[in-house]
Design an enzyme around this catalytic site. Structure first.
Site, PDB file in Angstrom:
ATOM      1  N   SER A 592      -9.847 -14.735  25.627  1.00 57.82           N
ATOM      2  CA  SER A 592     -10.524 -13.626  26.869  1.00 57.82           C
ATOM      3  C   SER A 592     -11.298 -14.025  27.784  1.00 57.82           C
ATOM      4  O   SER A 592     -10.250 -14.120  28.750  1.00 57.82           O
ATOM      5  CB  SER A 592     -11.696 -13.528  25.628  1.00 57.82           C
ATOM      6  N   ASP A 667      -6.598  -2.819  21.175  1.00 57.97           N
ATOM      7  CA  ASP A 667      -7.877  -4.561  22.415  1.00 57.97           C
ATOM      8  C   ASP A 667      -8.980  -2.956  22.943  1.00 57.97           C
ATOM      9  O   ASP A 667      -7.991  -2.475  23.737  1.00 57.97           O
ATOM     10  CB  ASP A 667      -7.554  -5.235  23.379  1.00 57.97           C
ATOM     11  N   HIS A 699      -8.977  -7.094  19.310  1.00 55.99           N
ATOM     12  CA  HIS A 699      -9.219  -8.677  20.779  1.00 55.99           C
ATOM     13  C   HIS A 699      -9.442  -9.916  20.038  1.00 55.99           C
ATOM     14  O   HIS A 699      -8.728 -10.548  21.116  1.00 55.99           O
ATOM     15  CB  HIS A 699     -10.771  -8.357  21.044  1.00 55.99           C
TER      16      HIS A 699
END
Length: 723
Positions: A592, A667, A699
């Site tokens: 991320s 995602d 995600h």
């Protein structure tokens, strides 16, 4: 540059021990969990605590009256019998005693259970072994909010339903357009501390709810590959600088069915936060944050008409204002409330009255308030968990509302989760630190000394897993004055005469902290796995990360990644100063924001980092959503230089090492467009890059597929860095 190193050795047993398996990188935290008391809490109006038995089949009590000796208070079988006796027209599968219970009196608790036909909130009496009250709502309902008079508000898709105690179901909204979303907690993408979309007033007669209109936001496609013919699942994803959702707050009166929209004014492109009912029910408070996120007005509104009453106070900043907490009203005093803000440097509490007058600053030193636990029995003091030791530790504090005097109730270094008994005389204290797996004690609140030790967990790895050595390190940021917390894990079977490759594990973004003074120093099992495979594993919480105050974070404004990388390179200087580090074999892994940092480091410092694995990476902030992205970067129109400088599409040409990019094909947070465009940029630049998709994940890659992911990452480092 000064370096302060705090070193602790975690020693494995001299018995036959082994390394973690790749499966244990995911399953190990449960397998090697330290001994504890699950779901422990104070029993209301007593000097007793309750928790679940180790097999979760019963509720156990320990009481001061019997010397804190464990006894069974209620069993799963008793609870199930009472449930089926009370609700005979539904079917239940009760596998464990309820994990989440809320003591209402000394003998009764509330909990939620699901049958085949309905969801239920029940009250159970541990003495009579009976269910004393039941309220229910439809099995398809979600995000239920329970009122004091047993009204229940719940969601059916994008609409609100209310079930009354008589069983009547009221259809509060009936919007057929799915882009009109009522009552959901997924408003403003859950930024600004938003964790709900509906609020009952104190009497349960009126419901406030968010109405989100996202019809003006373009559909964004996510491809579902599991169908015979792949189909698109459209989501609403407002990107930085583009059209955003419009949100209003509506008040619904149950008796009359009347709706009143609160007059929050123009522009509609703003954020409604910190929604809080006044205890009288006559007014409601809302934080109105402009889209630029640098000006907050905390407003009071008339519930009957929706009219604006007054602005209690305002916050304005050159960087950003970030409201995170609803008000906490002082019990039995509807004219006073607690407001939390980091506006003055650290997230702390302030006592106000409902006219907007500041009565008392309740902050203490540079302690960041992490969790407000509530008031003492006299409602004159507040207990809370706050940070110490440059953000590494968590301690229990108590502040007096009248004097503002603060006392620290726990003192042992580490991460404490603690609570105070109803009568305010005892503390249930649980903590761990780098060398302490888990300890639970009852403390005397007057002298803060342990009366009784309830749990003193042994090292769960002893004789099973040979743990590597772990150290905390303190470095100094490039500004020459800001301390940075780091964690160093030595390779298994460490030999100081050898040189080892390095895996830097990084996140680096706001609202996250990887280095903590808790068991294993906050290290994950994959960190330990890689150390056991022969890597030095290093993590640094750079400026911009959590729990260090506003100034520590806001240096990232309009240039995400720039100061974060500068701090990480101080970590590299530290590593290179170690004789056992192979400076030619340094790699980096992150997910991320950490994926953004990994790719940034691989391209901006390509001569240093030879291998990288970037999971779900942000590549260009113009592809990221409005609420988070514009807080830190402003809009692309306002800050073209910052977006250009931090875009990794422009840096693909500088890639030299081996980079593996991993992305979840579903995602909805960091959309796949980021990594796909980076791959395209690498192709155009003639740069080789490796790419792997997890087709059915969003995600984060979860479940057993996470084992596959960690195996892939470990293999990638072994292949390209360790050889």
């Amino acid at each position: 540059m000064k370096k302060y190193i705090l070193s602790f050795l975690l020693v494995g047993s001299f018995a036959v021990a082994q390394n973690l398996t790749i499966e244990e990188t995911v399953l190990g935290p449960r397998k090697y969990a330290p001994t504890t008391q699950t779901a422990q809490q104070w029993r209301k109006d007593s000097k007793s605590i309750t928790y679940l038995s180790t097999d979760f089949s019963s509720l156990v009590e320990k009481s001061a009256a019997n010397g804190w000796t464990a006894s069974t208070l209620a069993t799963k079988a008793e609870f199930e019998t009472a449930l089926k006796s009370k609700i005979s027209n539904d079917e239940f599968t009760i596998r464990t005693f309820p994990f989440s219970i809320n003591w209402k009196t000394v003998n009764t608790f509330e909990t939620e259970v699901a049958g085949k036909k309905n969801n239920y909130k029940v009250t159970y009496d541990v003495v009579s072994k009976q269910i004393t009250s039941v309220i229910s709502y439809a099995i398809e309902g979600s995000q239920a909010k329970f009122a004091s008079n047993n009204n229940i508000a719940w969601l059916q898709d994008n609409n609100i339903r209310i079930t009354t105690p008589s069983g009547q179901v009221i259809e509060v909204t009936n919007d057929e357009n799915k882009a009109i979303v009522n009552g959901s907690d997924y408003v403003h993408r859950q930024e600004f501390g938003i964790d709900r979309g509906m609020w009952w007033n104190e009497k349960g007669t009126q419901l406030a709810y968010y109405r989100k209109d996202e019809t003006m936001v373009a559909n964004y496609p996510l491809t579902n590959w599991n169908e015979r013919e792949a189909i698109n699942k459209d989501i609403k994803y407002p990107m930085a600088g583009m059209t955003s959702e419009n949100v209003t707050l509506v008040i619904y009166d149950v008796a009359s069915g009347k709706k009143v929209t609160i007059q929050t004014g123009e522009p509609k492109d703003q954020y409604l936060t910190m929604v809080s009912w006044e205890p009288t029910g006559k007014h409601i408070f809302i934080g109105i944050l402009n889209r630029e996120q640098n000006f907050l007005k905390f407003n009071k509104y008339d519930v009957a008409t929706g009219a604006f009453v007054k602005t209690l106070f305002m916050e304005k900043a050159a960087t950003w204002v970030e409201p995170q907490h609803a008000l906490t009203f002082v019990p039995n005093n509807p004219t006073q409330f607690i407001y939390q803000t980091d506006f003055f440097g650290f997230n702390q509490m302030y006592l106000y009255n409902t006219d907007g007058k500041l009565l008392k600053n309740l902050g203490f030193n540079d302690v960041v308030v992490k969790d407000v636990l509530g008031f003492d029995a006299t409602n004159t003091k507040i207990n809370y968990i706050g940070t110490t030791n440059n953000g590494l530790d968590r301690q229990l504090f108590q502040v007096d509302l009248k004097s503002g005097k603060t006392i620290q109730l726990t003192t042992v270094p580490g991460t404490h989760t603690a609570s105070v008994s109803s009568d305010g005389t005892m503390i249930l204290d649980q903590y761990s630190n780098l060398t302490t797996p888990n300890e639970i004690s009852i403390l005397n609140i007057k002298n803060k000394m342990a009366n009784t030790s309830l749990v003193k967990a042994e090292n769960p790895f002893t004789g099973k897993i040979d743990l590597p050595k772990i150290e905390f390190v303190t470095l100094t940021s490039p500004d020459g004055k800001t301390p940075l917390n780091g964690r160093l894990i030595y390779p298994g079977n460490f030999d100081a005469t050898k040189k080892y490759p390095v895996m830097v594990y990084v996140y680096g973004g706001s609202h996250a902290q990887l280095v903590n003074n808790r068991w294993l120093g906050g290290a994950g099992f994959f960190d330990i796995y890689m150390a056991q495979k022969g890597y030095v594993v290093f993590t640094l919480d750079n400026r911009g990360s959590d729990s260090r105050g506003k100034k520590f974070c806001e240096v990232t404004h309009r240039n995400l990644g720039v100061n974060e990388m500068a701090d990480q390179m101080k970590g590299i200087e530290f590593l290179k100063s170690k004789s056992f580090v192979d400076a030619d074999k340094i790699g980096v892994f992150g997910w991320s924001y950490g994926g953004f940092m990994t790719t940034s480091l691989m391209t901006n410092h390509s001569d240093v980092f030879k291998v990288g694995v970037a999971g779900g990476p942000v590549i260009d902030w113009k592809y990221y959503e409005i609420m988070y992205g514009e807080r830190y970067m402003d809009t692309p129109q306002e800050n073209p230089e910052g977006y250009e400088k931090t875009s990794l599409l422009n840096k693909a040409k500088d890639l030299k090492g081996r980079l593996l990019v991993i992305h979840g094909a579903q995602d909805p947070v960091v959309v796949q467009q980021h990594s796909m465009n980076f791959i395209e940029a690498c192709i155009k630049a003639g740069k080789q890059v490796d790419y792997f998709l997890y087709p059915n994940h969003e995600h984060n890659v979860g479940g057993r597929d996470r084992i596959h992911m960690y195996a892939k990452i470990a293999d990638y480092f072994d292949l390209h860095l360790k050889k």
